[in-house]
Design an enzyme around this catalytic site. Structure first.
Site, PDB file in Angstrom:
ATOM      1  N   ASP A  99     -11.639 -47.874 -19.708  1.00 38.43           N
ATOM      2  CA  ASP A  99     -10.161 -47.482 -20.035  1.00 38.43           C
ATOM      3  C   ASP A  99     -10.627 -46.784 -21.513  1.00 38.43           C
ATOM      4  OD1 ASP A  99      -7.837 -47.017 -21.131  1.00 38.43           O
ATOM      5  OD2 ASP A  99      -6.985 -48.868 -20.330  1.00 38.43           O
ATOM      6  N   GLU A 242      -3.624 -40.686 -18.440  1.00 45.06           N
ATOM      7  CA  GLU A 242      -2.295 -41.293 -18.640  1.00 45.06           C
ATOM      8  C   GLU A 242      -1.467 -40.362 -19.362  1.00 45.06           C
ATOM      9  OE1 GLU A 242       0.028 -45.072 -20.742  1.00 45.06           O
ATOM     10  OE2 GLU A 242      -1.490 -44.021 -21.606  1.00 45.06           O
ATOM     11  N   HIS A 318      -0.227 -52.714 -17.315  1.00 46.85           N
ATOM     12  CA  HIS A 318      -0.136 -53.664 -18.204  1.00 46.85           C
ATOM     13  C   HIS A 318       0.863 -53.334 -19.228  1.00 46.85           C
ATOM     14  CE1 HIS A 318      -2.255 -50.295 -19.688  1.00 46.85           C
ATOM     15  NE2 HIS A 318      -1.963 -50.468 -20.990  1.00 46.85           N
ATOM     16  N   ASP A 319       1.496 -52.245 -19.078  1.00 46.74           N
ATOM     17  CA  ASP A 319       2.780 -51.786 -19.859  1.00 46.74           C
ATOM     18  C   ASP A 319       4.086 -52.025 -19.206  1.00 46.74           C
ATOM     19  OD1 ASP A 319       0.973 -50.987 -22.016  1.00 46.74           O
ATOM     20  OD2 ASP A 319       0.828 -48.847 -21.252  1.00 46.74           O
TER      21      ASP A 319
HETATM   22  C1  GLC Z   1      -1.125 -46.648 -23.604  1.00 46.92           C
HETATM   23  C2  GLC Z   1      -1.694 -48.154 -23.317  1.00 46.92           C
HETATM   24  C3  GLC Z   1      -0.856 -48.851 -24.155  1.00 46.92           C
HETATM   25  C4  GLC Z   1      -1.254 -48.639 -25.443  1.00 46.92           C
HETATM   26  C5  GLC Z   1      -0.692 -47.200 -26.144  1.00 46.92           C
HETATM   27  C6  GLC Z   1      -1.395 -46.823 -27.155  1.00 46.92           C
HETATM   28  O1  GLC Z   1       0.240 -46.378 -23.451  1.00 46.92           O
HETATM   29  O2  GLC Z   1      -1.296 -47.854 -21.932  1.00 46.92           O
HETATM   30  O3  GLC Z   1      -1.171 -50.131 -23.711  1.00 46.92           O
HETATM   31  O4  GLC Z   1      -0.424 -49.501 -26.365  1.00 46.92           O
HETATM   32  O5  GLC Z   1      -1.410 -46.440 -25.056  1.00 46.92           O
HETATM   33  O6  GLC Z   1      -3.063 -46.782 -27.222  1.00 46.92           O
END
Ligand code: GLC
Ligand code: CA
Length: 542
Positions: A99, A242, A318-319
């Site tokens: 990641d 993402e 995880h979000d």
């Molecule tokens: C993405 C991650 C999240 C994180 C954010 C900032 O959305 O999935 O968990 O808090 O980025 O890096």
């Protein structure tokens, strides 16, 4: 070198390392814990592990604030443990997908420590600075975790830009030197033998704060192409972006996942996942799932990317809250609804993702406020309390949507702390681990775990699941989600009852000769044209 497009038939399992398996009793999951559980993952049949950030980090945002991209955080183990994990995973037929958080670093990264010393410092331009006076902000942009997106640094008499917490300063992608550093980091990990990368909030890197542009900035795709050319293409690695605004359109996704391979393998888009909130508001502003809209959204993504892009298929990460609590039934029909949701998703075109515990039907939690841990939730709580929301209202939103729902420890067995740790877990274990746990499911033939295992096997056995064209059926039906997959050689029919009541549905009229491949009820008492609560089936049309 990996085979081109190998990831199109792969299934990816996401691990949130701090909550997966602890081996030294400190209450945090670690590399040795993942190594210990590789046989479990091999049994499930997955191809890759997407590993949430394990780099060195002050853990302000659980590792999404990186202070050294080429080192691992001691809470997870040593670099030798990490290398062991990469190697042992290969022995189990599994690739590690890292990641990467390249939109921002931690404020404790040496680049930022240097950058804020003076405007002349060679690292100053690695971040996004704007002149101003203390108290006079460059503009009114807000940070995702609350407060202004600008933070004053007296030493340089400038503001730096941060889209997340103040401890996550945004990196300046306009600086070619910074970009080169990032490509070097990616190659450092490729050299260690990883199978690819998940790119955190990649849509934000082309930001232009002066015009209040955050996502999809004018240079975004230029940057991505440059990155890919310098890194992933080397070994045909998987790269999944993402899209943080959670609002990519198919047009944008086609650019990202262009089959010419110049950008990424695929992108996470969140349109289906954002439907149960009030329009124009935030995820905390709850609304029921509009089923027709939900079907339309899936149909749009499945048909518009066909042949010219690639989808990621997911319910959880995880979000996000746990899908069985969210759109299934975590009570009476927990098993049936978890399997139905799995069927619906794994029958579609794209690369499926399974988030740890989803394969067990793990559920959301209801904790006391102080038992939660997430920075996002506390930022929201503070802001909304000040705006006049009541504690009770906010707790309802937290129960439904907090990211901590997904972050409670993995439920392995019925021993204390669910077998996650012998110490005190960093976040409380969901008390239902005595019923919901891996030990109970791995050897039970009709468990949710084994249902996922069969779905994964089907994907390996039937090319039509990878390449078949998607056609939605009965779009207007208000309870059934049904579709066809067809690659010219093979044809599948997927039928799902999305709700908890029995419904008549003329399955037998869809084709003459149907062979049941998988279903979430036993065949006993099965009536082809009646779907029981949350019943789901995949047929081959002969
Ligand atoms: C993405 C991650 C999240 C994180 C954010 C900032 O959305 O999935 O968990 O808090 O980025 O890096
Ligand atoms: Ca540990």
């Amino acid at each position: 070198m990996l085979k081109k497009d190998w990831w199109k038939s792969a299934v990816i399992y996401q691990i949130y390392p701090r909550s997966f398996q602890d081996t030294n009793g400190d209450g945090f999951g670690d590399f040795q814990g993942i190594i210990r559980r590789l046989p479990y993952l091999e049994k499930l049949g997955i191809d890759c592990i997407w590993l949430c950030p394990v780099y060195r980090s002050p853990q302000d945002d659980n590792g999404y604030d990186i202070s050294d991209y080429c080192d691992v955080d001691p809470m997870f183990g040593t670099m030798a443990d990490m290398e062991e994990l990469i190697g042992k995973a290969r022995e189990h037929g599994i690739y590690i997908v890292m990641d990467l958080v390249l939109n921002h670093s931690s404020d404790e990264h040496k680049w930022f420590i240097e950058a804020k010393k003076s405007r002349e410092n060679p690292y100053h331009d690695y971040y996004v600075w704007r002149d101003g006076k203390e108290g006079v902000l460059p503009n009114d942009m807000k940070a995702a975790f609350g407060g202004s997106a600008w933070e004053w640094v007296p030493e340089v008499e400038q503001y730096y830009f941060h889209q997340f917490s103040v401890k996550q300063p945004d990196l300046n992608w306009e600086n070619p030197k910074l970009r080169q550093e990032l490509w070097d980091i990616i190659n450092f990990w490729i050299d260690k033998g990883v199978g690819g990368f998940r790119l955190d909030v990649i849509d934000l890197v082309g930001k232009v704060p002066d015009e209040k542009i955050t996502s999809n900035g004018p240079k975004l795709h230029e940057y991505i192409k440059e990155m890919t050319a310098h890194t992933f293409v080397r070994d045909n690695l998987i790269s999944v972006g993402e899209s943080e605004t959670w609002s990519a359109t198919p047009e944008i996704a086609k650019l990202y996942s262009n089959p010419d391979g110049s950008e990424l393998s695929m992108v996470f888009q969140f349109e289906h996942i954002c439907l149960d909130q009030q329009e124009g508001k935030e995820k905390w502003d709850l609304a029921p799932l509009p089923f027709h809209k939900f079907k339309e959204v899936w149909n749009k993504w499945q048909t518009e990317l066909y042949g010219c892009g690639w989808n990621s298929l997911f319910w959880d990460n995880h979000d996000l809250p746990r899908i069985v609590s969210r759109w299934g039934d975590e009570g009476q029909y927990r098993e049936e609804s978890a399997k139905m949701l799995a069927t619906l998703l794994h029958g579609m075109q794209g690369t499926p993702y399974i988030y740890q515990g989803e394969e067990l039907g793990m559920t959301n939690v209801k904790y006391e406020l102080e038992e939660y841990r997430d920075i996002e939730l506390f930022g929201m709580y503070k802001e909304r309390r000040a705006q006049g929301y009541t504690h009770e209202e906010l707790m309802e939103s937290i129960y439904a949507k907090t990211r901590d729902n997904a972050r409670t420890p993995m439920q392995w067995d019925t021993t204390e702390q669910a077998g996650f740790t012998t110490g005190k877990p960093w976040i409380k274990v969901n008390p239902n681990y005595t019923e919901i746990n891996a030990a109970e499911q791995v050897d039970r033939e009709n468990s949710i775990f084994n249902y996922y295992r069969k779905l994964i096997q089907l994907r390996k056995e039937l090319p039509v699941l990878t390449d078949g064209k998607f056609t939605m059926l009965d779009m207007d039906h208000n309870q059934i989600f049904a579709y066809l997959r067809d690659n010219g050689e093979d044809k599948l029919l997927v039928v799902c009852n999305f709700y908890g009541n029995t419904v008549d549905y003329a399955v037998s009229e869809k084709a003459e000769d149907l062979e049941l491949l998988i279903g979430n009820y036993t065949e006993e008492n099965m009536q082809t044209d009646v779907l029981r609560p949350y019943e789901a089936r995949i047929y081959r049309i002969r």
